[in-house]
Design an enzyme around this catalytic site. Structure first.
Site, PDB file in Angstrom:
ATOM      1  N   HIS A  52      -5.383  12.886  98.339  1.00  0.00           N
ATOM      2  CA  HIS A  52      -6.481  12.425  97.496  1.00  0.00           C
ATOM      3  C   HIS A  52      -7.705  13.312  97.637  1.00  0.00           C
ATOM      4  CE1 HIS A  52      -4.839   8.205  96.636  1.00  0.00           C
ATOM      5  NE2 HIS A  52      -4.816   8.955  95.547  1.00  0.00           N
TER       6      HIS A  52
ATOM      7  N   ARG B 117      -6.336   7.632  65.270  1.00  0.00           N
ATOM      8  CA  ARG B 117      -5.080   7.085  64.736  1.00  0.00           C
ATOM      9  C   ARG B 117      -4.895   5.675  65.306  1.00  0.00           C
ATOM     10  NH1 ARG B 117      -3.154  12.840  65.591  1.00  0.00           N
ATOM     11  NH2 ARG B 117      -2.280  13.525  63.607  1.00  0.00           N
TER      12      ARG B 117
ATOM     13  N   ARG C  14      -9.127   5.589  61.179  1.00  0.00           N
ATOM     14  CA  ARG C  14      -8.151   5.575  60.082  1.00  0.00           C
ATOM     15  C   ARG C  14      -7.347   4.276  60.141  1.00  0.00           C
ATOM     16  NH1 ARG C  14      -3.358   9.944  59.831  1.00  0.00           N
ATOM     17  NH2 ARG C  14      -2.483   8.645  61.463  1.00  0.00           N
TER      18      ARG C  14
ATOM     19  N   GLU D 295      -3.646  14.142  51.444  1.00  0.00           N
ATOM     20  CA  GLU D 295      -2.393  14.646  52.010  1.00  0.00           C
ATOM     21  C   GLU D 295      -1.260  14.643  50.996  1.00  0.00           C
ATOM     22  OE1 GLU D 295      -1.947  12.617  55.845  1.00  0.00           O
ATOM     23  OE2 GLU D 295      -2.510  10.716  54.959  1.00  0.00           O
TER      24      GLU D 295
ATOM     25  N   ASN E 166      -0.768  18.100  57.955  1.00  0.00           N
ATOM     26  CA  ASN E 166       0.591  17.836  58.451  1.00  0.00           C
ATOM     27  C   ASN E 166       1.432  17.244  57.324  1.00  0.00           C
ATOM     28  OD1 ASN E 166      -0.653  18.490  60.816  1.00  0.00           O
ATOM     29  ND2 ASN E 166      -0.709  16.410  61.629  1.00  0.00           N
ATOM     30  N   ASP E 167       0.838  16.296  56.604  1.00  0.00           N
ATOM     31  CA  ASP E 167       1.557  15.698  55.480  1.00  0.00           C
ATOM     32  C   ASP E 167       1.418  16.518  54.212  1.00  0.00           C
ATOM     33  OD1 ASP E 167       2.962  13.419  56.351  1.00  0.00           O
ATOM     34  OD2 ASP E 167       1.064  12.407  56.714  1.00  0.00           O
TER      35      ASP E 167
ATOM     36  N   ARG F 119       8.568  17.117  57.581  1.00  0.00           N
ATOM     37  CA  ARG F 119       7.830  17.739  58.686  1.00  0.00           C
ATOM     38  C   ARG F 119       8.580  17.679  60.007  1.00  0.00           C
ATOM     39  NH1 ARG F 119       2.552  13.732  59.067  1.00  0.00           N
ATOM     40  NH2 ARG F 119       2.474  14.035  61.296  1.00  0.00           N
TER      41      ARG F 119
HETATM   42  C1  PEP Z   1      -1.904  14.770  58.696  1.00  0.00           C
HETATM   43  O1  PEP Z   1      -1.018  14.337  57.972  1.00  0.00           O
HETATM   44  O2  PEP Z   1      -2.286  15.958  58.690  1.00  0.00           O
HETATM   45  C2  PEP Z   1      -2.565  13.886  59.675  1.00  0.00           C
HETATM   46  C3  PEP Z   1      -3.585  14.291  60.376  1.00  0.00           C
HETATM   47  O3  PEP Z   1      -2.060  12.649  59.835  1.00  0.00           O
HETATM   48  P1  PEP Z   1      -0.738  12.306  60.684  1.00  0.00           P
HETATM   49  O4  PEP Z   1      -0.314  13.544  61.418  1.00  0.00           O
HETATM   50  O5  PEP Z   1      -1.135  11.194  61.570  1.00  0.00           O
HETATM   51  O6  PEP Z   1       0.226  11.909  59.607  1.00  0.00           O
HETATM   52 MG    MG Z   2      -0.762  12.224  57.674  1.00  0.00          MG
END
Ligand code: PEP
Ligand code: MG
Length: 780
Positions: free
Chosen positions: A395, A502, A538, A637, A660-661, A671
């Site tokens: 520790h 999220r 979100r 998205e 991402n989407d 994806r």
């Molecule tokens: C995205 O889609 O870019 C995003 C930030 O949302 P998630 O990855 O949670 O779908």
């Molecule tokens: Mg998304």
């Protein structure tokens, strides 16, 4: 698993795992700690983590609790065994009779013949499989959907831990390499092979070069302060036994004093470091309150032993039991027991503590450094630590790292070599300790220390500096978060708020839909974690690849094109209303913004607005306070949203691009599917032109636009996106410093030049090549 246990398991394990990220300083230690923790929480006989090698086909066992230790390092192809099947399928494999499964393969080295049930969950880095978390039990255990969901959530968290730890590991290795070369140079200088300015290196008569384990990086050169622990047995030997009642009374009073002292240290460490670090003393407190521990000592006193002797006897029994443990982490707990014993004995003797009063900066040298030694020291004056005992898991080692004090533990013969007048170099990177170093060694370390300090300063400086280009364009860098413990990680990396919270996580880590009150308290904690900074919450984004164990989801052929995200929320207005009410209630505690995912057009926005306004009315009628002007934003998205972006921006306060989407929907490319990975390309001109269109539309309407997909985590991408017109990114917090450095280095003019060039290109391949060259040229 009972409902409550499911909830506990998910949340507590995730919170603890997040604490491990902060405590562990190398990948192996992190993984070892995780398997121990998960095995315990899941009551499983075996928990293992396999990581996928660079070839994408070989899995290597990196950490295990339950399998033979010799098996760590074994490899297997993804075409073999159940663990391989998890990667091949990119999904969960669960069975209560593994040997009967057609894909079962027995790996001799693991000695897993007694294991019957198997649960394997993959984890991913972005969309590429990264490894598998495996849980096994000797009995036939049917894993419930609830358990599978909890383990999947943990696996999800592990992926980011592994990425972060790999990053840390590579930084550490670089430091070690540098220190190694520096040590080599010293060695050559000392042996006279390398001469300084033609002058043979002068050797000090009592100098010694010792090695131990570098447990906290950095260098220190200075005078020493030797810490002497009075052996607890000294008092015990000299002890005059008083009447039993008196001894018992003395022990009770000493116990109480030790508890108070421990609470003081917990508080002090909590102020200086973090709650996680202070938790060390909380565990001490639990032992000091443990009935079994107290009963053992009391029984010995009642048998006629003096309080000192009784405390020592019981503490020694604990110490040697821990010292015999195979697990290095548990072995180190013996030091904690010694510390606790010493604290009670100090209280029995009327000493408050062994407070080391340092008048000037010193390197602490000791046989062993206990957590309380470090807690009560004047940290500003401790410039280094060297000890004979202890290792990474102690520790005090964790605390030294958290305090940023260079330290080397486990240096054999240290106290024989060091005297009160010694001068010492502590090299926490390479684990070297030089006693009375000669001129050349000292000079080399002065140089290394200068460099190290400079680097540290640069990192610290950048953390509090704005992300501003040399020609004065400021970019906001916010964090993507999902857990409460991410708050700390976000601050550690200088996040200016949260661009994407999220909320699936508080839903996923529970065994039923969280109530309005539960949600509100979680959201409130997030907002309070970022006082005066923006937090974009979100709404629930489940479906696709994210499910809730307790929420029945119909089987769909194309889940990403199915009942997902906002569609589900709008069909289940009851869930949406509860969540909106919870966010609104929490909004009174900070700068809160609402964000809605997977929006395709204006109709949806208007429907959400109508629902939101009804929920606001309800809360007003109930007399609840909330932010009536709460920000209203949508995620962009879907290609549909891009096509109607001019209409959308008029309806909202801000937009945030979810690449991402957006990439998957623009290019019709799952994806998560490795077969189509090469088509999932952020540099496809369609994606980049879409981003540009959003940036222009938002600018035209005078509304802010941000980007919160993974794409923004790469420095060169951030430069490109800046050139396309974006001024706000929300990213995984550990990527913030790299991106900030890029922003501070590249002018807006250059970024625009890059953006214009890229927009004129027709193929993703040529864009990639151009950006790679730009990255080299800009030194990113
Ligand atoms: C995205 O889609 O870019 C995003 C930030 O949302 P998630 O990855 O949670 O779908
Ligand atoms: Mg998304």
């Amino acid at each position: 698993m009972p409902e409550e246990a499911g909830e506990q398991l998910g949340l507590r394990t995730l919170e603890d795992i997040s604490a491990l990220i902060l405590q562990s300083h190398d990948l192996q230690e992190t993984l070892d700690n995780i398997v121990n923790l998960v095995a315990k929480r899941m009551s499983s006989d075996v928990c293992s983590i396999y990581l996928l090698e660079e070839d994408g086909e070989t899995l290597r066992l990196h950490a295990t609790r339950g399998l033979s230790r010799l098996s760590v390092g074994i490899t297997m192809k993804i075409s073999e065994g159940l663990t391989g099947l998890v990667v091949e399928q990119r999904g969960v494999v669960a069975t209560d009779n593994a040997p009967r499964h057609p894909r079962y393969k027995y790996f001799r080295k693991t000695k897993e013949e007694k294991v019957l049930s198997f649960l394997g969950v993959p984890f991913f880095e972005r969309d590429t499989p990264m490894g598998v978390l495996v849980i096994q039990n000797r009995e036939a255990r049917t894993f419930t959907p609830q358990e599978i969901s909890a383990v999947s959530t943990i696996a999800w968290q592990i992926s980011s831990i592994v990425s972060n730890a790999k990053l840390l590991d590579s930084v550490r290795k670089k430091e070690e390499e540098r220190a190694f070369f520096a040590a080599e140079v010293d060695r050559l200088k000392k042996s006279g092979v390398l001469k300084e300015g033609g002058r043979p290196a002068r050797k000090s008569p009592s100098s010694a070069a010792l090695t131990g384990i570098g447990i906290s990086p950095g260098f220190a050169l200075g005078k020493v302060s030797i810490l002497h622990h009075r052996g607890p047995t000294e008092e015990a030997v000299l002890e005059r036994v008083r009447p039993r009642a008196e001894e018992l009374n003395m022990f009770q009073q000493a116990l109480e004093k030790a508890r108070i002292h421990t609470i003081y240290m917990e508080k002090r460490m909590g102020e200086i470091l973090s709650e996680a670090d202070a938790a060390i003393f909380h565990s001490h407190l639990m032992i000091l309150e443990d009935r079994g521990f107290i009963a053992k000592i009391t029984a010995l006193i009642e048998d006629g032993l003096g309080a000192h002797r009784a405390v020592n006897q019981v503490v020694e029994a604990y110490v040697s039991a821990f010292a015999r443990m195979e697990d290095p982490y548990l072995r180190e707990r013996s030091a904690d027991m010694e510390d606790i014993g010493r604290r009670i004995c100090d209280a029995l003797n009327g000493h408050s503590s062994h407070r080391e009063r340092l008048r000037e900066e010193r390197i602490i040298v000791a046989r062993e450094l206990l957590p309380s030694d470090l807690a009560i020291m004047d940290h500003g004056k401790v410039i280094g630590i060297a000890t004979e005992k202890g290792n990474q898991n102690a520790h005090s080692a964790i605390m030294a790292r958290a305090l940023g004090i260079p330290a080397v533990f486990g240096v054999e013969g240290l106290l024989q070599q060091v005297g009160v007048r010694s001068e010492v170099v502590v090299d926490g990177n390479s684990g070297c300790v030089y006693v009375n170093p000669d001129h050349s060694v000292k000079q080399e370390y002065v140089r290394l220390q200068g460099e190290f300090d400079q680097k540290q300063r640069a990192l610290e400086e950048i953390r509090d500096l704005p992300a501003c280009t040399p020609d004065g364009c400021t970019v906001s860098l916010l964090a993507n978060i999902g857990l409460l413990s991410d708050i700390k990680v976000a601050h550690l990396h200088g996040a200016e708020g949260v661009g994407l919270y999220r909320t699936e996580f508080p839903f996923m880590t529970r065994s039923s839909l969280p109530t309005r009150q539960v949600q509100a308290s979680v959201y409130r904690k997030v907002l309070e974690g970022f006082p005066d900074l923006p937090v974009h919450i979100r709404t629930l984004d489940i479906g696709g690849d994210k499910g809730l164990s307790y929420f029945p989801h119909p089987k769909e052929d194309n889940p990403f094109l199915g009942w997902r995200s906002m569609r589900l929320s709008l069909d289940r207005e009851d869930i949406l209303r509860e969540q909106l009410a919870a966010i609104l209630i929490a909004s009174a505690s900070g700068k809160c913004h609402l964000m809605f995912p997977m929006i395709s057009g204006v109709d949806e926005v208007r429907r959400i607005k109508a629902i939101l306004s009804q929920v606001k009315d309800e809360l007003t009628r109930e007399g609840r306070s909330f932010d009536p002007e709460i920000g209203f934003g949508v995620m962009v998205e879907l290609p549909a949203a891009i096509l109607v972006i001019d209409m959308l921006v008029k309806e909202v306060d801000y937009v945030s691009i979810g690449t991402n989407d957006l990439i998957q929907y623009t290019l019709a490319c799952d994806r998560n599917n490795p077969r189509v990975k090469k088509w999932y390309d952020p540099y496809h001109p369609a994606v980049l032109h879409s981003i540009k269109k959003v940036a222009d539309a938002a600018a035209g309407a005078g509304k802010p636009a941000s980007l919160c997909g993974e794409m923004a985590g790469e420095p060169i991408n951030a430069v490109l996106l800046m050139g396309l017109g974006l001024r706000c990114f929300s990213l995984s917090a550990p990527n913030i410093p790299r991106v900030k450095e890029a922003v501070r280095r590249v002018s807006l003019q250059k970024a625009r030049e890059i953006g214009d060039r890229v927009l004129a290109m027709e193929s993703a391949q040529s864009i990639r090549e151009y950006l790679e060259a730009a990255q080299r040229e800009l030194g990113l």
